[in-house]
Design an enzyme around this catalytic site. Structure first.
Site, PDB file in Angstrom:
ATOM      1  N   ASP A 143     -14.882  11.742  19.583  1.00 18.48           N
ATOM      2  CA  ASP A 143     -14.303  10.550  18.957  1.00 18.48           C
ATOM      3  C   ASP A 143     -15.246   9.984  17.901  1.00 18.48           C
ATOM      4  OD1 ASP A 143     -11.848  10.396  20.541  1.00 18.48           O
ATOM      5  OD2 ASP A 143     -13.254  10.162  22.201  1.00 18.48           O
ATOM      6  N   GLY A 153      -8.120  17.770  23.792  1.00 16.25           N
ATOM      7  CA  GLY A 153      -7.746  16.952  22.639  1.00 16.25           C
ATOM      8  C   GLY A 153      -7.071  17.793  21.575  1.00 16.25           C
ATOM      9  N   SER A 154      -6.702  17.134  20.464  1.00 23.93           N
ATOM     10  CA  SER A 154      -5.942  17.836  19.436  1.00 23.93           C
ATOM     11  C   SER A 154      -6.805  18.846  18.677  1.00 23.93           C
ATOM     12  CB  SER A 154      -5.313  16.825  18.470  1.00 23.93           C
ATOM     13  OG  SER A 154      -6.290  15.959  17.947  1.00 23.93           O
ATOM     14  N   LYS A 192     -17.122  10.354  23.533  1.00 21.07           N
ATOM     15  CA  LYS A 192     -15.981  11.180  23.892  1.00 21.07           C
ATOM     16  C   LYS A 192     -15.180  10.475  24.988  1.00 21.07           C
ATOM     17  CE  LYS A 192     -16.548  15.507  24.575  1.00 21.07           C
ATOM     18  NZ  LYS A 192     -15.200  15.613  23.995  1.00 21.07           N
ATOM     19  N   GLY A 227     -11.625   9.842  24.476  1.00 21.85           N
ATOM     20  CA  GLY A 227     -10.371   9.301  23.961  1.00 21.85           C
ATOM     21  C   GLY A 227      -9.165   9.909  24.666  1.00 21.85           C
ATOM     22  N   GLY A 228      -9.347  11.143  25.142  1.00 26.46           N
ATOM     23  CA  GLY A 228      -8.278  11.825  25.882  1.00 26.46           C
ATOM     24  C   GLY A 228      -8.447  11.730  27.386  1.00 26.46           C
ATOM     25  N   ASP A 235     -15.745  21.632  21.954  1.00 21.34           N
ATOM     26  CA  ASP A 235     -14.938  20.428  22.213  1.00 21.34           C
ATOM     27  C   ASP A 235     -14.992  19.480  21.020  1.00 21.34           C
ATOM     28  OD1 ASP A 235     -13.351  18.588  23.496  1.00 21.34           O
ATOM     29  OD2 ASP A 235     -14.777  18.107  25.076  1.00 21.34           O
ATOM     30  N   GLY A 236     -14.032  18.609  20.944  1.00 24.63           N
ATOM     31  CA  GLY A 236     -13.973  17.586  19.906  1.00 24.63           C
ATOM     32  C   GLY A 236     -14.822  16.372  20.275  1.00 24.63           C
ATOM     33  N   GLU A 281     -15.458  17.097  30.918  1.00 26.96           N
ATOM     34  CA  GLU A 281     -16.108  17.552  29.687  1.00 26.96           C
ATOM     35  C   GLU A 281     -17.626  17.505  29.842  1.00 26.96           C
ATOM     36  OE1 GLU A 281     -12.630  16.101  26.545  1.00 26.96           O
ATOM     37  OE2 GLU A 281     -14.364  14.829  26.856  1.00 26.96           O
TER      38      GLU A 281
HETATM   39  C1  5RP Z   1     -11.016  13.951  25.139  1.00 29.27           C
HETATM   40  C2  5RP Z   1     -12.047  13.924  24.076  1.00 29.27           C
HETATM   41  C3  5RP Z   1     -11.677  14.457  22.740  1.00 29.27           C
HETATM   42  O1  5RP Z   1     -12.578  15.446  22.400  1.00 29.27           O
HETATM   43  C4  5RP Z   1     -11.726  13.349  21.721  1.00 29.27           C
HETATM   44  O2  5RP Z   1     -10.898  12.289  22.162  1.00 29.27           O
HETATM   45  C5  5RP Z   1     -11.271  13.840  20.356  1.00 29.27           C
HETATM   46  O3  5RP Z   1      -9.900  14.088  20.378  1.00 29.27           O
HETATM   47  P1  5RP Z   1      -9.127  14.695  19.138  1.00 29.27           P
HETATM   48  O4  5RP Z   1      -9.651  16.079  18.934  1.00 29.27           O
HETATM   49  O5  5RP Z   1      -7.680  14.673  19.557  1.00 29.27           O
HETATM   50  O6  5RP Z   1      -9.390  13.825  17.932  1.00 29.27           O
HETATM   51  O7  5RP Z   1     -13.152  13.493  24.261  1.00 29.27           O
HETATM   52  O8  5RP Z   1     -11.445  13.297  26.296  1.00 29.27           O
END
Ligand code: 5RP
Length: 219
Positions: A84, A29-30, A94, A96-97, A81-82, A103
């Site tokens: 959502d 993710g970003s 989690k 969103g990506g 890790d990030g 993960e």
């Molecule tokens: C990817 C994820 C990401 O950690 C989540 O979507 C957050 O993304 P971002 O850092 O772009 O806000 O779970 O599968």
């Protein structure tokens, strides 16, 4: 500060959890992308990384960080890790990506899960963000009907195929009062690969980017 500046602040703050000479679990993710940029500045001090997606693998390799197959790794000290959404119990949504399955596997191996997120991801009750579920393609309609019975409104994420060759259903309108129970229930549906609820294994540390600086939450 912009949302991306908050993501960058926590991505770089996560460097303090990386131990020299070890392998590092890397999310997707970003926000995780900022962490990879930071990790590249100490790449000669680490053994390498285990990656949760093809996208993160490509970025790691482009920056000269060796990527290892998890099957050849016995232990990971940290996974960064990030998310959502994250609640006060440090349970997360989690996916969103679309990288939720890899993960979750790496999170299970890692001793410490460091969640990096900007403050917009903090919620009291999980479920405002549609809950991603990775599903074997032939089970899509069956699983969608079962998710409706659980009170959600599943939506097929169009034109997305996961790194594992599966599809994603995003479940809207859930108010998740018992995240561990819902995680167990959805994971038990035939055809479900993984639900993007990280509740039974939540984060151990959360670095939250706020306008006042990086806030650290621990269990
Ligand atoms: C990817 C994820 C990401 O950690 C989540 O979507 C957050 O993304 P971002 O850092 O772009 O806000 O779970 O599968």
């Amino acid at each position: 500060m912009t949302q991306d500046e908050l993501k960058k602040a926590v991505g770089w703050a996560a460097l303090q959890y990386v131990q020299p000479g070890t392998l590092v679990g890397v999310g997707t993710g970003s926000t995780a992308a900022h962490f990879i940029d930071a990790l590249a500045t100490i790449k000669h001090q680490i053994e390498g990384a285990v990656s949760s997606s093809e996208a993160s693998t490509a970025k790691l390799i482009s920056l000269g960080i060796p990527v290892f197959d998890l099957n050849n790794v016995d232990a990971l000290s940290v996974y960064v890790d990030g998310a959502d959404e994250i609640n006060p119990q440090m349970q997360m949504i989690k996916g969103g990506g679309a990288a939720l399955t890899r993960e979750k596997i790496i999170a299970a191996v890692a001793k410490t899960f460091v969640c990096i997120a900007d403050a917009s991801k903090e919620v009291d009750i999980l479920g405002r963000f549609p809950l991603p579920v990775e599903v074997i393609p032939m089970a899509r309609s069956y699983v969608a009907r079962e998710l409706v019975k659980l009170g959600g409104q599943p939506e097929y994420r169009q034109h997305v195929v996961t790194d594992n060759g599966n599809i994603i259903l995003d479940v809207h309108n859930l108010r998740i009062l018992d995240p561990v129970a819902l995680e167990t229930r959805i994971n038990a549906l035939p055809g479900v690969v993984t639900v993007g609820l990280f509740a039974s294994r939540g984060a151990d540390v959360a670095l939250i980017g706020t306008a006042q600086g990086v806030k650290t939450l621990t269990r």
